[in-house]
Motif scaffolding. Structure first.
Motif, mmCIF file in Angstrom:
data_model
loop_
_atom_site.group_PDB
_atom_site.id
_atom_site.type_symbol
_atom_site.label_atom_id
_atom_site.label_comp_id
_atom_site.label_asym_id
_atom_site.label_seq_id
_atom_site.Cartn_x
_atom_site.Cartn_y
_atom_site.Cartn_z
ATOM 1 N N ASP A 646 0.846 -1.189 0.000
ATOM 2 C CA ASP A 646 0.000 0.000 0.000
ATOM 3 C C ASP A 646 0.882 1.240 0.000
ATOM 4 O O ASP A 646 2.002 1.208 0.504
ATOM 5 C CB ASP A 646 -0.866 -0.039 1.280
ATOM 6 C CG ASP A 646 -1.968 0.998 1.264
ATOM 7 O OD1 ASP A 646 -1.639 2.185 1.407
ATOM 8 O OD2 ASP A 646 -3.135 0.618 1.096
ATOM 9 N N THR A 647 0.364 2.335 -0.530
ATOM 10 C CA THR A 647 1.165 3.575 -0.560
ATOM 11 C C THR A 647 1.544 4.017 0.847
ATOM 12 O O THR A 647 2.586 4.638 1.044
ATOM 13 C CB THR A 647 0.382 4.716 -1.238
ATOM 14 O OG1 THR A 647 -0.936 4.740 -0.688
ATOM 15 C CG2 THR A 647 0.293 4.534 -2.721
ATOM 16 N N SER A 648 0.722 3.675 1.851
ATOM 17 C CA SER A 648 1.023 4.124 3.222
ATOM 18 C C SER A 648 2.303 3.476 3.758
ATOM 19 O O SER A 648 2.878 3.939 4.735
ATOM 20 C CB SER A 648 -0.144 3.815 4.149
ATOM 21 O OG SER A 648 -0.339 2.415 4.183
ATOM 22 N N SER A 728 3.656 1.049 -9.295
ATOM 23 C CA SER A 728 2.608 0.445 -10.134
ATOM 24 C C SER A 728 1.954 -0.748 -9.440
ATOM 25 O O SER A 728 0.876 -1.179 -9.820
ATOM 26 C CB SER A 728 3.190 -0.013 -11.469
ATOM 27 O OG SER A 728 4.096 -1.080 -11.245
ATOM 28 N N LYS A 729 2.614 -1.291 -8.403
ATOM 29 C CA LYS A 729 2.085 -2.483 -7.730
ATOM 30 C C LYS A 729 1.313 -2.182 -6.446
ATOM 31 O O LYS A 729 0.404 -2.916 -6.076
ATOM 32 C CB LYS A 729 3.238 -3.446 -7.371
ATOM 33 C CG LYS A 729 3.884 -4.100 -8.585
ATOM 34 C CD LYS A 729 2.968 -5.145 -9.167
ATOM 35 C CE LYS A 729 3.593 -5.834 -10.366
ATOM 36 N NZ LYS A 729 2.603 -6.612 -11.120
ATOM 37 N N VAL A 730 1.714 -1.102 -5.724
ATOM 38 C CA VAL A 730 1.058 -0.850 -4.435
ATOM 39 C C VAL A 730 -0.397 -0.421 -4.626
ATOM 40 O O VAL A 730 -0.750 0.147 -5.651
ATOM 41 C CB VAL A 730 1.802 0.236 -3.607
ATOM 42 C CG1 VAL A 730 3.137 -0.262 -3.127
ATOM 43 C CG2 VAL A 730 1.948 1.532 -4.391
ATOM 44 N N ASN A 731 -1.197 -0.729 -3.627
ATOM 45 C CA ASN A 731 -2.588 -0.275 -3.629
ATOM 46 C C ASN A 731 -2.594 1.249 -3.505
ATOM 47 O O ASN A 731 -2.073 1.796 -2.540
ATOM 48 C CB ASN A 731 -3.297 -0.922 -2.435
ATOM 49 C CG ASN A 731 -4.600 -0.230 -2.111
ATOM 50 O OD1 ASN A 731 -5.321 0.213 -2.998
ATOM 51 N ND2 ASN A 731 -4.891 -0.113 -0.821
ATOM 52 N N PRO A 732 -3.190 1.971 -4.486
ATOM 53 C CA PRO A 732 -3.108 3.438 -4.461
ATOM 54 C C PRO A 732 -4.102 4.049 -3.473
ATOM 55 O O PRO A 732 -5.083 4.690 -3.873
ATOM 56 C CB PRO A 732 -3.424 3.823 -5.910
ATOM 57 C CG PRO A 732 -4.286 2.722 -6.413
ATOM 58 C CD PRO A 732 -3.885 1.472 -5.686
ATOM 59 N N VAL A 750 0.376 8.328 -5.201
ATOM 60 C CA VAL A 750 0.659 7.795 -6.542
ATOM 61 C C VAL A 750 -0.236 8.538 -7.521
ATOM 62 O O VAL A 750 -1.423 8.731 -7.275
ATOM 63 C CB VAL A 750 0.335 6.283 -6.580
ATOM 64 C CG1 VAL A 750 0.559 5.737 -7.971
ATOM 65 C CG2 VAL A 750 1.185 5.535 -5.578
ATOM 66 N N LEU A 751 0.343 8.961 -8.637
ATOM 67 C CA LEU A 751 -0.449 9.677 -9.647
ATOM 68 C C LEU A 751 -1.166 8.647 -10.510
ATOM 69 O O LEU A 751 -0.605 8.110 -11.465
ATOM 70 C CB LEU A 751 0.470 10.553 -10.514
ATOM 71 C CG LEU A 751 1.307 11.572 -9.729
ATOM 72 C CD1 LEU A 751 2.267 12.305 -10.646
ATOM 73 C CD2 LEU A 751 0.406 12.570 -9.022
#
Length: 773
Positions: A646-648, A728-732, A750-751
């Motif tokens: 995850d992004t976090s 590209s893989k993490v949950n945005p 993430v954009l």
């Protein structure tokens, strides 16, 4: 009392089997209502160092239509020396050599811990394995010399009795003689003309070595195949390694680049289609139905003759997914027909096609994938033959197990037997159907169906098949409770040591009536196995259907599963609860929908073929890593720990290690990257920082030691160009749309316009509780 989780784990370790459902529904209608099909992942050659070496033939059921093998689930009368087959209930006498058995003195095949057992058939001798190198010479000097070094090195890794051959190709195809002393001699074929096996046989002047085996009779009545001839007379193109390794080493050293001049703005003329045809024809004429590997090394696309995927003009780029969608591929259909035909011919004879493709552009794996997919061969994709990725992967093909035996089996047949309440719907894995139908074959096909036997030309300890089953009983007359259904997997294969082996796994599960005991069936759900089975089905569908259709099918199946097994009040999404053993399943589906297996954007057709090829053959653990990569965090605040994808999880003071199976990525957070660039790790007072930087590298090396093929190794930092692999893989969960929200803990936005897992789950719950969906 063991929990289901422990039961599943024990079965996987002992038998290499994982079922989607570990309690089976008692009627066909109930089985379809479970949404996820009844199926299993089976690894026939799972490493079991504790198995006793059994040097006698298995005991078969005497009923001709059954021929199941004696196993721990059979009823045995030790006094009368009789056993009752657990598939057809036939009473069989034990053969005379079993006269001394008793309840205290049981043969290993009746002991419950050996529900998987392996027999070595001593009287059926096999010819030695064959390795045929097929080498592309249309590449740069550096590339060719690196490849030649790898091939010369591999000669020392092969078993000394193995037969070896060499074919090189560029504009022409050259089949090299290996027995001539002093001067090297080769037969040259035109690269634009396809040849039949008969023409190749006549031109090379070779005869067939008759082995007393028949490909379509896997197990004749009365036991295993009879003894075959001793080691065959080798022909001048295929020689034992111990005889010709010196001359072959010299021959490889003298290989030159293809001498044909390449005009500016043109591609080299490469005859990959013809060379494969010659290689398949050569083995077909000389060693039919014998373990052999064609190892193709290519450095670019086929640009002439049958099987060409692009012409020689560099102005014409090789096809992309966009071209395939618009049906704008001039050569693709003809090339696929050519390579698929060759793959079927090779597979029918037990010959493997391996493809090692190293180039910066596509080489046509999309068209050629049928070779490795039908024969179980390796498909390896890299940028260069001089890269460690290729060199170490190629070396690992010849690796050995703890007993010092090669980790490869040849020319295998997988046969599945079921008790009368079940039928076989089909299989997905690196194999072809042997089209052998019997009463246990279902009319409903999933994957490659219509048969109870599949040919697998190559097997290694990770090769895993997905098998699907159908419950036969009608809803009005369900199977009585308390009974058990049985399945037996029989894998025959040629071991590299020369003998024939038969691995037998017999398993049973209880039947349950889902009208009365749905909670029992629900408790036996294995979400990991189900996710991998659904992923294989989705990838199989994606080969023929449009991408959006496959995603819609996956979504529909997920919603139906939530409706069947979730606990909720109608129209109230806040009340939705999933049982614990289902909780990860939606997350796997979320990552599968975003994965490169189903999203072709930003991937070439060759890359998509490579990724799908790997998913359809690897075991459960590796497949789950491909679907949902693993992320580990390293920081000063404690030991390394797995964190959410995850992004976090992207924090300035952390180092992350991401394993996607295909890549290993070490990502340094912003602060850590600044400390590293200021070289704090070199100062004696910052030893702990040096250790922090080293920890993920050590863990990555451990993974690199065991993974096949070797993953791409990436070292990057916050803001680095290669950080895109992680982003590209993490949950945005944080994007540019919501990054200014309240109370958000740190993390890197993430954009992207992709939905996050949270939004996905909210929508899923809404649809699951709605009465209209």
């Amino acid at each position: 009392m063991t929990t289901y989780q422990e039961f599943i784990q024990q079965n996987e370790e002992r038998d290499g089997v994982r079922f989607s459902w570990n309690m089976w529904p008692s009627s066909r209608l109930e089985a379809t209502r479970l949404v996820v099909p009844l199926g299993c992942l089976y690894t026939p050659l799972k490493e079991r160092p504790d198995l006793p070496p059994i040097q006698y033939d298995p005991v078969l059921c005497t009923r001709t239509a059954c021929r199941a093998i004696l196993n721990p689930l059979c009823q045995v009368d030790y006094r009368a020396k009789l056993w009752v087959c657990n598939f057809c209930f036939q009473r069989n006498s034990f053969p005379p050599q079993y006269a001394a058995i008793s309840e205290q003195h049981q043969p290993p095949e009746l002991i419950p811990q050996f529900s998987t057992i392996e027999y070595s058939i001593m009287r059926a001798s096999c010819s030695p394995p064959i390795f045929l190198f097929v080498v592309d010479t249309c590449m740069d000097e550096d590339e060719l010399s690196s490849l030649k070094e790898s091939l010369q090195m591999s000669l020392s890794l092969l078993p000394p009795n193995a037969l070896i051959g060499l074919i090189t190709f560029g504009k022409m195809v050259q089949v090299h003689e290996l027995c001539c002393e002093g001067c090297s001699k080769s037969y040259v074929f035109r690269g634009t003309k396809d040849l039949t096996a008969k023409q190749i046989q006549d031109m090379l002047g070779i005869g067939k070595y008759q082995q007393q085996q028949h490909p379509q009779q896997p197990m004749p009545p009365g036991g295993m195949r009879g003894p075959s001839q001793s080691v065959p007379p080798a022909n001048k193109f295929l020689q034992p390694v111990h005889k010709c390794d010196m001359s072959l080493t010299d021959l490889l050293g003298e290989l030159q680049r293809d001498p044909w001049p390449v005009p500016p703005g043109k591609r080299p003329l490469r005859s990959t289609g013809v060379v494969l045809s010659v290689a398949v024809g050569l083995l077909e004429c000389t060693y039919p139905n014998t373990g052999a590997r064609i190892m193709l090394f290519v450095g670019g696309p086929c640009s002439q003759g049958p099987g060409m995927v692009v012409n020689d003009d560099l102005k014409q780029p090789i096809r992309s997914h966009h071209d395939i969608e618009k049906d704008n591929c001039k050569y693709m259909k003809k090339a696929i027909k050519h390579y698929e035909g060759l793959a079927l011919r090779a597979a029918a004879n037990g010959h493997v096609i391996d493809m090692y493709s190293c180039a910066l552009d596509q080489t046509g794996l999309h068209e050629m994938k049928y070779g490795p997919n039908y024969t179980g061969g390796h498909m390896v994709m890299g940028d260069s033959f001089s890269s460690t990725l290729f060199k170490q992967t190629f070396q690992r093909v010849f690796s050995k197990d703890t007993r010092g035996e090669f980790k490869m089996g040849f020319n295998g047949i997988l046969e599945v037997k079921t008790s009368r309440e079940l039928k076989i719907s089909g299989a997905l894995g690196p194999s072809i159907s042997m089209n052998i139908k019997n009463g246990s074959v279902s009319d409903t096909e999933i994957g490659v169906g219509g048969t109870c036997q599949w040919k697998m030309c190559a097997l290694n300890p990770n090769t895993t098949f997905a098998l699907f089953f159908e419950v036969v009983s009608q809803h009005a007359a369900p199977i009585p409770q308390g009974g058990r259904g049985c399945i037996q997997f029989i894998t025959q294969y040629q071991h590299l040591g020369g003998q024939k082996r038969v691995r037998v796994t017999t398993i049973a599960r209880n039947w349950a009536d889902s009208a009365l005991n749905l909670h029992q069936i629900s408790a036996g759900f294995d979400q990991e196995a189900a996710a991998v089975l659904m992923a294989r089905m989705a990838v199989f569908r994606a080969e023929g259907d449009d991408g959006p259709d496959v995603l819609r099918w996956l979504d529909r199946m997920l919603i139906r599963l939530c409706q069947k097994f979730g606990e909720y009040n109608k129209e109230d999404s806040a009340s939705f609860r999933f049982p614990e053993n289902y909780s990860l399943y939606p997350q796997f589906m979320f990552h599968l929908r975003r994965s490169q297996f189903l999203q072709v954007f930003n991937n070439s057709p060759d890359e998509t073929s490579f990724y799908r090829h790997m998913l359809l053959r690897e075991d459960l653990t590796q497949s789950l890593i491909m679907i949902q990569p693993i992320l580990y965090s390293y920081s000063f605040s404690g030991p390394p720990e797995p964190v959410l994808l995850d992004t976090s999880s992207i924090q300035a003071d952390r180092i992350l290690l991401m394993d996607t199976f295909f890549q290993l990525l070490i990502f340094h957070g912003e602060t850590v990257a600044q400390w590293r660039s200021q070289r704090y790790q070199d100062l004696p007072e910052y030893q702990n920082f040096k250790q922090l930087l080293q920890a993920p590298v050590d863990d990555a090396n451990e993974i690199l030691q065991i993974r096949f093929p070797i993953p791409r190794y990436i070292d990057t930092e916050q803001g680095g160009s290669q950080a895109r692999f992680l982003l590209s893989k993490v949950n945005p969960s944080q994007t540019h749309n919501n990054m200014y929200g309240w109370g958000q803990e740190g993390g890197a936005p993430v954009l992207t316009d992709d939905v996050s897992l949270q939004v996905f789950m909210d929508h899923l719950k809404k649809l699951a509780v709605s009465s209209t969906s």
